[in-house]
Scaffold this motif. Structure first.
Motif, PDB file in Angstrom:
ATOM      1  N   PRO A 178       0.811  -1.228   0.000  1.00  0.00           N
ATOM      2  CA  PRO A 178       0.000   0.000   0.000  1.00  0.00           C
ATOM      3  C   PRO A 178       0.838   1.269   0.000  1.00  0.00           C
ATOM      4  O   PRO A 178       0.425   2.296  -0.557  1.00  0.00           O
ATOM      5  N   TYR A 179       2.040   1.209   0.604  1.00  0.00           N
ATOM      6  CA  TYR A 179       2.909   2.380   0.630  1.00  0.00           C
ATOM      7  C   TYR A 179       3.493   2.663  -0.747  1.00  0.00           C
ATOM      8  O   TYR A 179       3.723   3.827  -1.104  1.00  0.00           O
ATOM      9  N   TYR A 180       3.735   1.623  -1.534  1.00  0.00           N
ATOM     10  CA  TYR A 180       4.198   1.833  -2.911  1.00  0.00           C
ATOM     11  C   TYR A 180       3.159   2.622  -3.703  1.00  0.00           C
ATOM     12  O   TYR A 180       3.484   3.579  -4.410  1.00  0.00           O
ATOM     13  N   PHE A 181       1.901   2.208  -3.590  1.00  0.00           N
ATOM     14  CA  PHE A 181       0.836   2.891  -4.324  1.00  0.00           C
ATOM     15  C   PHE A 181       0.633   4.307  -3.811  1.00  0.00           C
ATOM     16  O   PHE A 181       0.381   5.231  -4.594  1.00  0.00           O
ATOM     17  N   LEU A 182       0.732   4.498  -2.482  1.00  0.00           N
ATOM     18  CA  LEU A 182       0.596   5.841  -1.925  1.00  0.00           C
ATOM     19  C   LEU A 182       1.704   6.754  -2.446  1.00  0.00           C
ATOM     20  O   LEU A 182       1.450   7.901  -2.842  1.00  0.00           O
ATOM     21  N   ALA A 183       2.934   6.250  -2.444  1.00  0.00           N
ATOM     22  CA  ALA A 183       4.056   7.045  -2.943  1.00  0.00           C
ATOM     23  C   ALA A 183       3.852   7.403  -4.408  1.00  0.00           C
ATOM     24  O   ALA A 183       4.145   8.532  -4.834  1.00  0.00           O
ATOM     25  N   LEU A 184       3.317   6.452  -5.196  1.00  0.00           N
ATOM     26  CA  LEU A 184       3.066   6.707  -6.614  1.00  0.00           C
ATOM     27  C   LEU A 184       2.004   7.778  -6.799  1.00  0.00           C
ATOM     28  O   LEU A 184       2.156   8.688  -7.634  1.00  0.00           O
ATOM     29  N   VAL A 185       0.919   7.699  -6.022  1.00  0.00           N
ATOM     30  CA  VAL A 185      -0.153   8.687  -6.123  1.00  0.00           C
ATOM     31  C   VAL A 185       0.352  10.078  -5.758  1.00  0.00           C
ATOM     32  O   VAL A 185       0.061  11.075  -6.449  1.00  0.00           O
ATOM     33  N   LEU A 186       1.123  10.164  -4.675  1.00  0.00           N
ATOM     34  CA  LEU A 186       1.650  11.466  -4.255  1.00  0.00           C
ATOM     35  C   LEU A 186       2.625  12.036  -5.272  1.00  0.00           C
ATOM     36  O   LEU A 186       2.618  13.241  -5.561  1.00  0.00           O
ATOM     37  N   TYR A 187       3.453  11.155  -5.831  1.00  0.00           N
ATOM     38  CA  TYR A 187       4.448  11.621  -6.803  1.00  0.00           C
ATOM     39  C   TYR A 187       3.778  12.119  -8.083  1.00  0.00           C
ATOM     40  O   TYR A 187       4.107  13.195  -8.595  1.00  0.00           O
ATOM     41  N   LEU A 188       2.825  11.337  -8.605  1.00  0.00           N
ATOM     42  CA  LEU A 188       2.148  11.729  -9.840  1.00  0.00           C
ATOM     43  C   LEU A 188       1.264  12.955  -9.633  1.00  0.00           C
ATOM     44  O   LEU A 188       1.022  13.724 -10.571  1.00  0.00           O
ATOM     45  N   GLY A 189       0.773  13.140  -8.409  1.00  0.00           N
ATOM     46  CA  GLY A 189      -0.051  14.309  -8.113  1.00  0.00           C
ATOM     47  C   GLY A 189       0.759  15.511  -7.680  1.00  0.00           C
ATOM     48  O   GLY A 189       0.184  16.513  -7.246  1.00  0.00           O
ATOM     49  N   ASN A 190       2.090  15.402  -7.775  1.00  0.00           N
ATOM     50  CA  ASN A 190       3.002  16.480  -7.394  1.00  0.00           C
ATOM     51  C   ASN A 190       2.759  16.933  -5.953  1.00  0.00           C
ATOM     52  O   ASN A 190       2.807  18.117  -5.629  1.00  0.00           O
ATOM     53  N   GLN A 191       2.490  15.945  -5.067  1.00  0.00           N
ATOM     54  CA  GLN A 191       2.243  16.233  -3.664  1.00  0.00           C
ATOM     55  C   GLN A 191       3.202  15.449  -2.762  1.00  0.00           C
ATOM     56  O   GLN A 191       2.903  15.176  -1.612  1.00  0.00           O
ATOM     57  N   TRP A 192       4.355  15.088  -3.330  1.00  0.00           N
ATOM     58  CA  TRP A 192       5.269  14.234  -2.582  1.00  0.00           C
ATOM     59  C   TRP A 192       5.712  14.893  -1.289  1.00  0.00           C
ATOM     60  O   TRP A 192       6.147  16.033  -1.259  1.00  0.00           O
ATOM     61  N   ASP A 193       5.533  14.151  -0.198  1.00  0.00           N
ATOM     62  CA  ASP A 193       5.964  14.606   1.127  1.00  0.00           C
ATOM     63  C   ASP A 193       6.209  13.359   1.960  1.00  0.00           C
ATOM     64  O   ASP A 193       5.286  12.577   2.213  1.00  0.00           O
ATOM     65  N   TRP A 194       7.442  13.173   2.394  1.00  0.00           N
ATOM     66  CA  TRP A 194       7.793  11.988   3.156  1.00  0.00           C
ATOM     67  C   TRP A 194       6.964  11.876   4.438  1.00  0.00           C
ATOM     68  O   TRP A 194       6.650  10.784   4.892  1.00  0.00           O
ATOM     69  N   ASN A 195       6.566  13.020   5.015  1.00  0.00           N
ATOM     70  CA  ASN A 195       5.791  13.001   6.252  1.00  0.00           C
ATOM     71  C   ASN A 195       4.394  12.417   6.053  1.00  0.00           C
ATOM     72  O   ASN A 195       3.747  12.002   7.023  1.00  0.00           O
ATOM     73  N   LYS A 196       3.902  12.409   4.806  1.00  0.00           N
ATOM     74  CA  LYS A 196       2.596  11.820   4.527  1.00  0.00           C
ATOM     75  C   LYS A 196       2.650  10.297   4.476  1.00  0.00           C
ATOM     76  O   LYS A 196       1.618   9.640   4.461  1.00  0.00           O
ATOM     77  N   ILE A 197       3.852   9.746   4.443  1.00  0.00           N
ATOM     78  CA  ILE A 197       4.006   8.291   4.310  1.00  0.00           C
ATOM     79  C   ILE A 197       4.450   7.649   5.614  1.00  0.00           C
ATOM     80  O   ILE A 197       3.890   6.640   6.043  1.00  0.00           O
ATOM     81  N   LYS A 198       5.453   8.223   6.255  1.00  0.00           N
ATOM     82  CA  LYS A 198       6.030   7.542   7.421  1.00  0.00           C
ATOM     83  C   LYS A 198       5.043   7.562   8.590  1.00  0.00           C
ATOM     84  O   LYS A 198       4.409   8.584   8.883  1.00  0.00           O
ATOM     85  N   PRO A 199       4.894   6.428   9.291  1.00  0.00           N
ATOM     86  CA  PRO A 199       3.942   6.320  10.405  1.00  0.00           C
ATOM     87  C   PRO A 199       4.540   6.820  11.712  1.00  0.00           C
ATOM     88  O   PRO A 199       4.929   6.056  12.585  1.00  0.00           O
ATOM     89  N   THR A 200       4.680   8.130  11.843  1.00  0.00           N
ATOM     90  CA  THR A 200       5.296   8.706  13.038  1.00  0.00           C
ATOM     91  C   THR A 200       4.272   8.874  14.155  1.00  0.00           C
ATOM     92  O   THR A 200       3.115   9.215  13.916  1.00  0.00           O
ATOM     93  N   PHE A 201       4.711   8.631  15.379  1.00  0.00           N
ATOM     94  CA  PHE A 201       3.892   8.875  16.564  1.00  0.00           C
ATOM     95  C   PHE A 201       4.815   8.892  17.765  1.00  0.00           C
ATOM     96  O   PHE A 201       5.929   8.381  17.718  1.00  0.00           O
ATOM     97  N   SER A 202       4.354   9.503  18.840  1.00  0.00           N
ATOM     98  CA  SER A 202       5.168   9.599  20.040  1.00  0.00           C
ATOM     99  C   SER A 202       4.767   8.514  21.037  1.00  0.00           C
ATOM    100  O   SER A 202       3.640   8.036  21.033  1.00  0.00           O
ATOM    101  N   ILE A 203       5.710   8.140  21.897  1.00  0.00           N
ATOM    102  CA  ILE A 203       5.480   7.096  22.884  1.00  0.00           C
ATOM    103  C   ILE A 203       5.602   7.686  24.282  1.00  0.00           C
ATOM    104  O   ILE A 203       6.493   8.482  24.554  1.00  0.00           O
ATOM    105  N   GLY A 204       4.701   7.304  25.147  1.00  0.00           N
ATOM    106  CA  GLY A 204       4.759   7.762  26.529  1.00  0.00           C
ATOM    107  C   GLY A 204       3.852   6.918  27.392  1.00  0.00           C
ATOM    108  O   GLY A 204       3.019   6.153  26.896  1.00  0.00           O
ATOM    109  N   LEU A 205       3.994   7.020  28.685  1.00  0.00           N
ATOM    110  CA  LEU A 205       3.146   6.271  29.596  1.00  0.00           C
ATOM    111  C   LEU A 205       1.737   6.850  29.592  1.00  0.00           C
ATOM    112  O   LEU A 205       1.564   8.074  29.526  1.00  0.00           O
ATOM    113  N   PRO A 206       0.721   6.000  29.639  1.00  0.00           N
ATOM    114  CA  PRO A 206      -0.651   6.521  29.653  1.00  0.00           C
ATOM    115  C   PRO A 206      -0.929   7.306  30.922  1.00  0.00           C
ATOM    116  O   PRO A 206      -0.418   6.982  32.008  1.00  0.00           O
ATOM    117  N   ALA A 207      -1.718   8.339  30.773  1.00  0.00           N
ATOM    118  CA  ALA A 207      -2.048   9.180  31.927  1.00  0.00           C
ATOM    119  C   ALA A 207      -2.988   8.446  32.870  1.00  0.00           C
ATOM    120  O   ALA A 207      -3.781   7.595  32.459  1.00  0.00           O
TER     121      ALA A 207
END
Length: 330
Positions: free
Chosen positions: A189-218
């Motif tokens: 699915p990430y290959y297709f997402l990268a292709l869609v973003l590239y062809l749509g001239n919307q390439w942004d690595w932050n739109k692909i990588k699954p970033t999130f922060s980790i911490g103890l639950p409150a």
């Protein structure tokens, strides 16, 4: 009520629908639109962006949410019966799913975790069937693609990649080729997402990588949240005790399925430590990914309890609190 759902009759499908509507009907009286969080990934953001210009009434989102929860309950119930997680076919897993998802108001809104849950139930079923598949490569690839889609719906769900690898380790003899096929499916699915973003001239690595922060639950600051957590944990522990006590009577594939459910819960609890929003509503929304494995253990508690009176009391305590939470507090 547990006695009714302990039987497998076609009329229980209608009774389950009425049961769910009683629990969640207040959502229709006070409808709200979809929830968006920073952890939502590309597919969910795209879906909301597609739906917003349609100016759908909030009640339609509530209806869609209810239909998804009801469908999840029936699907998971069918999986439990097909895989013989409990000795006799019944509708207790479906009942437990609608009941446990009523213990947090946030779990009844249209959200990325709600959609992710739907995929994860199907993925769990595919994982439990791996030992019996003669040609496993297509199924393993399909599981990888589906978990890739889940991560593109909700970023913290990337931890479920570990669940897939553990499932392959438990359900199949180690074959490097199968693991490679699975990883290829996850990244597809990430290959297709990268292709869609590239062809749509919307390439942004932050739109692909699954970033999130980790911490103890409150620590919960609300008494009602604390009660909801207790009402999730106590029947889960009772169900876990009965599953462990009856493990020797189960077939090997059933034991493996229960082990997968426990690993599923552990992975979902890791997501709780991922920051799921700055406010309490968003934070507890991420807990929804724990609901499916907890549902199975709740169903086991209702099924195995020697005292039918005790199971009825536990059920009505949960039901009464869910009604109070959804009707009088909101």
């Amino acid at each position: 009520m547990t006695g009714i759902f302990k039987q497998k009759t076609s009329s229980n499908i209608i009774i389950l629908l009425v049961y769910g509507l009683i629990l969640k009907f207040n959502r229709f009286l006070h409808p709200a639109g979809p929830i968006q969080q920073p952890e939502d990934h590309f597919l969910y953001t795209w879906l909301i962006g597609f739906l917003k210009p349609l100016h759908m009434a909030p009640v339609l989102y509530v209806l869609l949410t209810f239909m998804l929860l009801y469908s999840q309950a029936l699907l998971f119930n069918r999986i439990c019966n097909d895989q013989k997680l409990l000795p006799r076919p019944n509708y207790l897993p479906a009942m437990a799913h609608l009941l446990t998802t009523s213990l947090f108001v946030e779990w009844n809104y249209f959200s990325a975790p709600l959609l992710a849950n739907t995929f994860l139930i199907w993925i769990f079923y595919r994982m439990t069937t791996l030992p019996n598949i003669q040609k496993p490569a297509p199924a393993i690839f399909s599981i990888g693609v589906q978990i890739g889609i889940v991560t593109l719906i909700y970023r913290p769900a990337i931890v479920f990649v570990a669940l897939i690898l553990l499932a392959l380790f438990i359900m199949r003899p180690f074959r490097l080729r199968e693991w490679a096929i699975n990883m290829l499916g996850i990244t597809m699915p990430y290959y297709f997402l990268a292709l869609v973003l590239y062809l749509g001239n919307q390439w942004d690595w932050n739109k692909i990588k699954p970033t999130f922060s980790i911490g103890l639950p409150a620590i919960p600051t609300s008494l009602y949240i604390t009660i909801s957590i207790i009402l999730l944990v106590v029947p889960f522990m009772i169900g876990g005790y009965f599953v462990q006590a009856n493990l020797n009577k189960m077939y090997i594939h059933v034991r493996k399925s229960w082990s997968l459910l426990l690993l599923y819960l552990i992975m979902a609890m890791l997501i709780i430590m991922a920051d799921a929003g700055s406010n309490n509503r968003g934070f507890y929304l991420s807990w929804m990914l724990c609901s499916v494995p907890i549902t199975a253990f709740h169903a086991a508690a209702y099924f195995y309890m020697n005292s039918s009176r005790l199971s009825v009391i536990i059920h009505w305590i949960l039901f009464g609190f869910a009604i109070y939470l959804n009707y009088w507090l909101n």
